[in-house]
Design an enzyme around this catalytic site. Structure first.
Site, PDB file in Angstrom:
ATOM      1  N   HIS A  99       0.873  -1.173   0.000  1.00 29.72           N
ATOM      2  CA  HIS A  99       0.000   0.000   0.000  1.00 29.72           C
ATOM      3  C   HIS A  99       0.910   1.224   0.000  1.00 29.72           C
ATOM      4  O   HIS A  99       1.989   1.187   0.604  1.00 29.72           O
ATOM      5  CB  HIS A  99      -0.816   0.131   1.280  1.00 29.72           C
ATOM      6  CG  HIS A  99      -1.695  -1.026   1.640  1.00 29.72           C
ATOM      7  ND1 HIS A  99      -1.234  -2.165   2.230  1.00 29.72           N
ATOM      8  CD2 HIS A  99      -3.032  -1.171   1.535  1.00 29.72           C
ATOM      9  CE1 HIS A  99      -2.247  -2.980   2.465  1.00 29.72           C
ATOM     10  NE2 HIS A  99      -3.357  -2.411   2.048  1.00 29.72           N
ATOM     11  N   ASP A 102       2.256   2.044   3.364  1.00 29.47           N
ATOM     12  CA  ASP A 102       3.222   1.107   3.971  1.00 29.47           C
ATOM     13  C   ASP A 102       4.652   1.578   3.793  1.00 29.47           C
ATOM     14  O   ASP A 102       5.518   1.258   4.593  1.00 29.47           O
ATOM     15  CB  ASP A 102       3.203  -0.278   3.280  1.00 29.47           C
ATOM     16  CG  ASP A 102       1.869  -0.948   3.306  1.00 29.47           C
ATOM     17  OD1 ASP A 102       1.045  -0.598   4.156  1.00 29.47           O
ATOM     18  OD2 ASP A 102       1.658  -1.851   2.454  1.00 29.47           O
TER      19      ASP A 102
HETATM   20  C1  XLS Z   1      -7.417  -6.160   4.706  1.00 29.22           C
HETATM   21  C2  XLS Z   1      -6.972  -6.508   3.371  1.00 29.22           C
HETATM   22  C3  XLS Z   1      -5.869  -5.600   2.805  1.00 29.22           C
HETATM   23  C4  XLS Z   1      -5.778  -5.780   1.317  1.00 29.22           C
HETATM   24  C5  XLS Z   1      -5.024  -4.714   0.630  1.00 29.22           C
HETATM   25  O1  XLS Z   1      -8.191  -6.872   5.316  1.00 29.22           O
HETATM   26  O2  XLS Z   1      -6.593  -7.844   3.370  1.00 29.22           O
HETATM   27  O3  XLS Z   1      -4.670  -5.797   3.431  1.00 29.22           O
HETATM   28  O4  XLS Z   1      -5.231  -7.006   0.969  1.00 29.22           O
HETATM   29  O5  XLS Z   1      -5.517  -3.459   0.917  1.00 29.22           O
END
Ligand code: XLS
Ligand code: CA
Ligand code: CA
Length: 435
Positions: A99, A102
């Site tokens: 993301h 991140d």
């Molecule tokens: C959250 C999601 C997230 C997605 C990407 O529950 O798994 O991490 O994979 O935004």
């Protein structure tokens, strides 16, 4: 600087080795159904869990010991890139996912955030060019910033909508720079907590508008991308719009987005929706929309999105059957959207956890190959539906019958003969094939 200096490159040593920093089952070059394992299993590391998780939970503080954190946020972000690429190379994983939030600190405003992102993703690109490691997908985190308290593209506040759109544009630009093949939309807070104040239709239409603009933008900048929606029924919202694969596919069809969108299916989210992972994969596959997977597992006793590393061979077998039947994941891959447990707090646990996941998928792949080669499940289904091979069945399948003809036939049926499923035997036979 090295961050995992006590760890060497992880190698395949086979099931008998005592070395815990070795693959026991994942042998990248071993050929299964005509292809080396590493081509079947395009593993990706999830940046957020692997480099950002600190082990805190709603009941307690951080437990994880990590050596890349400093007081300076940009320095930490750069350290993480170094640590990440060292990790990918030592683990032998060729893909990663992240993301925007991140990888770079937000700073004081959106502009600073974008500048920070440019600097960090430039640095990532250098590392990617040097190592050959590729971006499986990136995404815009449109849920953690407090401005997204009421959603992003579903927000009642158009300023919030615009900021979320700007993050998506930036994410697509970064994808182009890094040569990404997919871009994920997980509707973090795209849903509602209270039905009473929510206009569902208005919010869904706004989400569709954003997706259409995203498609238009990739065409404008000439960046070929598959967009992936990741269904999840709840958490953080009480109800999320992309509830499960079937709901999400109906949305994509309704707004005429099937051409540019596929699904990223996550195991834990399938469980939260009251489905199995294989069910969700199968639904996606039936619509030619299986894009990529988030390979983790949930805990049915907890019922939360615990994002555990996959260690259940039965599950990974059924998953790999779906993936093999799909002809592979094409531009998608197997992303470990999984975090080490709070009690696995040492930095080297990151390796042990990924090795466990990769070994479990390798075993699932081999078992799936055995099952497919045996023809057992295919024959079971063929036999189960064999009545459709008779005259009436054939006509039905060819669209050559109608209610009147079927009624005439129905009146001639003197006795209905159903067959027992022998389901207990079937499950036991599957055990024989897996283990
Ligand atoms: C959250 C999601 C997230 C997605 C990407 O529950 O798994 O991490 O994979 O935004
Ligand atoms: Ca996920
Ligand atoms: Ca999850």
């Amino acid at each position: 600087m090295e961050f995992f200096n006590n760890i060497e490159k992880i190698k395949y040593e086979g099931p008998k080795t005592d070395n815990i920093f070795a693959f026991h089952h994942y042998n990248p070059e071993e050929v299964v159904l005509g292809k080396p394992m590493k081509e079947h299993l395009k593993f990706a590391v999830a940046y957020w869990h692997t480099f950002n998780q600190d082990g805190s939970d709603p009941f307690g503080k951080a437990t994880n010991i990590r050596n890349w954190n400093t007081k300076d946020l940009m320095e930490t972000a750069k350290n993480k890139v170094d640590a990440a690429f060292e990790f990918f190379e030592k683990l032998g994983v060729e893909y990663f996912c992240f993301h925007d939030m991140d990888v770079a600190p937000f700073g004081n405003n959106l502009e600073e955030f974008f500048n920070n992102l440019d600097a960090i993703t430039d640095y990532m690109k250098e590392k990617m060019d040097k190592t050959g490691i590729k971006l499986l997908w990136n995404t815009a985190d449109r849920h953690s910033n407090p401005i997204y308290v009421n959603g992003a593209a579903s927000s009642p506040n158009v300023d919030v909508y615009a900021i979320s759109a700007a993050q998506v544009k930036k994410g697509i630009d970064i994808s182009k720079k890094l040569g990404g093949k997919n871009f994920v939309f997980w509707g973090g807070r795209e849903g509602y907590e209270c039905f009473l104040n929510t206009d569902i239709k208005f919010e869904e239409e706004n989400i569709a508008r954003l997706y259409k603009m995203a498609v238009a933008y990739t065409k404008k900048i000439n960046h070929k991308l598959t967009f992936l929606i990741e269904p999840k029924p709840k958490e953080p919202m009480a109800h999320q719009y992309d509830f499960d694969a079937a709901t999400t596919l109906a949305f994509l069809q309704r707004y005429d987005l099937m051409e540019d969108f596929k699904l990223n299916i996550e195991a834990n989210h399938a469980m939260l929706a009251g489905h199995t992972f294989e069910h969700e994969l199968n639904i996606a596959r039936n619509y030619n929309a299986l894009g990529s997977i988030d390979a983790n597992q949930g805990d049915s006793l907890l019922g939360w999105d615990t994002d555990e590393f996959p260690t259940n061979i039965y599950d990974t077998t059924l998953v790999m059957i779906e993936i093999l039947k799909n002809g592979g994941l094409h531009d998608g891959g197997i992303n470990f959207d999984a975090k080490v447990r709070r009690s696995s707090f040492e930095q080297e646990d990151l390796f042990l956890a990924h090795i466990a996941g990769m070994d479990t998928y390798a075993r699932g792949l081999k078992a799936a190959a055995r099952i497919i080669e045996s023809g057992y499940l295919d024959n079971l289904k063929k036999d189960r539906y064999s009545s459709y091979e008779n005259e009436v069945g054939k006509k039905l399948l060819n669209g050559e019958t109608n209610l009147e003809d079927l009624t005439e036939y129905a009146l001639s049926v003197k006795e209905v003969k159903n067959k027992s499923s022998h389901i207990e035997y079937v499950k036991s036979k599957l055990n024989d094939l897996i283990y």
